[in-house]
Design an enzyme around this catalytic site. Structure first.
Site, PDB file in Angstrom:
ATOM      1  N   LYS A  15       0.860  -1.195   0.000  1.00 57.71           N
ATOM      2  CA  LYS A  15       0.000   0.000   0.000  1.00 57.71           C
ATOM      3  C   LYS A  15       0.900   1.250   0.000  1.00 57.71           C
ATOM      4  O   LYS A  15       1.984   1.214  -0.578  1.00 57.71           O
ATOM      5  CB  LYS A  15      -0.986  -0.050   1.167  1.00 57.71           C
ATOM      6  CG  LYS A  15      -1.746  -1.386   1.179  1.00 57.71           C
ATOM      7  CD  LYS A  15      -2.913  -1.431   2.098  1.00 57.71           C
ATOM      8  CE  LYS A  15      -3.562  -2.809   2.006  1.00 57.71           C
ATOM      9  NZ  LYS A  15      -4.801  -2.926   2.797  1.00 57.71           N
ATOM     10  N   HIS A  98      -8.206  -3.172  -6.312  1.00 61.92           N
ATOM     11  CA  HIS A  98      -8.184  -3.299  -4.854  1.00 61.92           C
ATOM     12  C   HIS A  98      -9.350  -2.503  -4.264  1.00 61.92           C
ATOM     13  O   HIS A  98      -9.714  -1.445  -4.781  1.00 61.92           O
ATOM     14  CB  HIS A  98      -6.851  -2.785  -4.299  1.00 61.92           C
ATOM     15  CG  HIS A  98      -6.670  -3.150  -2.860  1.00 61.92           C
ATOM     16  ND1 HIS A  98      -7.246  -2.414  -1.850  1.00 61.92           N
ATOM     17  CD2 HIS A  98      -6.032  -4.184  -2.270  1.00 61.92           C
ATOM     18  CE1 HIS A  98      -6.957  -2.985  -0.689  1.00 61.92           C
ATOM     19  NE2 HIS A  98      -6.223  -4.065  -0.924  1.00 61.92           N
ATOM     20  N   GLU A 170     -10.732 -10.671  -1.416  1.00 63.15           N
ATOM     21  CA  GLU A 170     -10.469  -9.838  -0.241  1.00 63.15           C
ATOM     22  C   GLU A 170     -11.789  -9.283   0.291  1.00 63.15           C
ATOM     23  O   GLU A 170     -12.277  -8.258  -0.209  1.00 63.15           O
ATOM     24  CB  GLU A 170      -9.548  -8.671  -0.615  1.00 63.15           C
ATOM     25  CG  GLU A 170      -8.180  -9.106  -1.096  1.00 63.15           C
ATOM     26  CD  GLU A 170      -7.125  -8.069  -0.780  1.00 63.15           C
ATOM     27  OE1 GLU A 170      -6.129  -8.441  -0.147  1.00 63.15           O
ATOM     28  OE2 GLU A 170      -7.296  -6.884  -1.130  1.00 63.15           O
ATOM     29  N   SER A 216      -6.309  -9.319   6.658  1.00 58.21           N
ATOM     30  CA  SER A 216      -5.762  -9.636   7.985  1.00 58.21           C
ATOM     31  C   SER A 216      -5.108 -11.016   8.041  1.00 58.21           C
ATOM     32  O   SER A 216      -5.185 -11.701   9.072  1.00 58.21           O
ATOM     33  CB  SER A 216      -6.832  -9.492   9.080  1.00 58.21           C
ATOM     34  OG  SER A 216      -7.339  -8.177   9.093  1.00 58.21           O
TER      35      SER A 216
HETATM   36  P1  13P Z   1      -4.383  -6.454   5.598  1.00 53.22           P
HETATM   37  O1  13P Z   1      -3.579  -7.721   5.493  1.00 53.22           O
HETATM   38  O2  13P Z   1      -3.648  -5.323   6.245  1.00 53.22           O
HETATM   39  O3  13P Z   1      -5.743  -6.688   6.183  1.00 53.22           O
HETATM   40  O4  13P Z   1      -4.632  -5.958   4.086  1.00 53.22           O
HETATM   41  C1  13P Z   1      -5.086  -6.844   3.148  1.00 53.22           C
HETATM   42  C2  13P Z   1      -5.049  -6.201   1.808  1.00 53.22           C
HETATM   43  O5  13P Z   1      -5.773  -5.252   1.547  1.00 53.22           O
HETATM   44  C3  13P Z   1      -4.080  -6.703   0.830  1.00 53.22           C
HETATM   45  O6  13P Z   1      -4.322  -6.189  -0.420  1.00 53.22           O
END
Ligand code: 13P
Length: 255
Positions: A15, A98, A170, A216
């Site tokens: 990110k 995303h 996701e 997560s």
């Molecule tokens: P987290 O693992 O921080 O929940 O994020 C997942 C994600 O959005 C991966 O693209």
């Protein structure tokens, strides 16, 4: 083809984290700790870290990905980066659709489809993200939502091109919240995604597809999630920023 023949892929989505100094430090640590994985390992880093990442991962098992690309090859699109520009730098993967792009930057299934088309044309491997928000799960429409996201995003994609695509499930309610989908929930929706792809391209293509879970995922829950029949890897956010955690997740995928 069956589960045993699919090679899991663990991708870190950094990110908007890590300046160049931090990126260098993290990649150097990962080079030491992830040496001979059975799974594929991809680091999806901010645009400004791509050059560093490509340089540092040369001749290693670590691959590099970006977190978005534009659908046009070039032109008057201030602030955007084209798929061709990424490919030219030696980037191999790109995260598309995303939920944070959908939520904060007006990304739609249609624009995801256009970006995906451009990524494939440039020779990049898209990691296509899909997933429901909490209200949709509560209303019982997760399968419909995810199927629609998958079908629209894959518009115009050929069966051959499917070999270069990863789909990441996701659930939006599990991203950055510490709430993980249960292994059964992840398995159910990853299986539905494979089902949607089977409808479009047939069983063989669907069985070869890598379907990741993201939300997560951490060392404590990775093993159980990755043991599920239809979960072929993970897209990792927070835990991808800690070398020890990300390494542990890749080890869980190797088992
Ligand atoms: P987290 O693992 O921080 O929940 O994020 C997942 C994600 O959005 C991966 O693209």
């Amino acid at each position: 083809m069956n589960r045993e023949k699919r090679i899991p892929v663990i991708a870190g989505n950094w990110k908007m984290n890590c300046d160049r100094v931090k990126a260098k430090e993290l990649i150097c640590q990962l080079k030491e700790t992830i040496t001979n994985p059975v799974c594929g390992v991809v680091l999806c880093v901010p645009f400004t870290d791509l050059e560093t990442a490509v340089e540092l991962t040369k001749n290693t098992c670590l691959k590099v990905g970006a977190q978005n690309c534009h659908w046009a090859a070039s032109g008057a699109f201030t602030g955007e980066i084209s798929a061709g520009m990424l490919a030219e730098m030696g980037v191999e993967y790109v995260v598309l659709g995303h939920s944070e792009r959908r939520q904060y930057f007006g990304e739609t299934d249609e624009t995801v489809n256009q970006r995906l088309r451009a990524a494939l044309d440039a020779g990049l491997k898209p990691i296509l993200c899909v997933g429901e928000v909490l209200s949709q799960r509560e209303q019982g429409v997760t399968e419909e939502v995810v199927r629609q996201q998958v079908k629209i995003a894959l518009g115009g994609v050929t069966k051959e091109e499917m070999e270069n695509i990863i789909i990441a499930y996701e659930p939006v309610w599990a991203i950055g919240t510490g709430k993980t989908a249960t292994a059964q929930q992840a398995e159910e929706v990853c299986g539905q995604i494979r089902g949607a792809v089977a409808q479009l391209y047939g069983q063989e293509t669907a069985q070869a597809l890598v379907v990741q879970y993201g939300g997560s995922m951490k060392p404590e829950n990775a093993k159980e999630l990755l043991s599920m029949e239809n979960v072929d890897g993970g897209l990792i956010g927070g835990a991808a920023l800690k070398a020890a955690d990300f390494t542990a997740i890749t080890e869980a995928a190797n088992q």
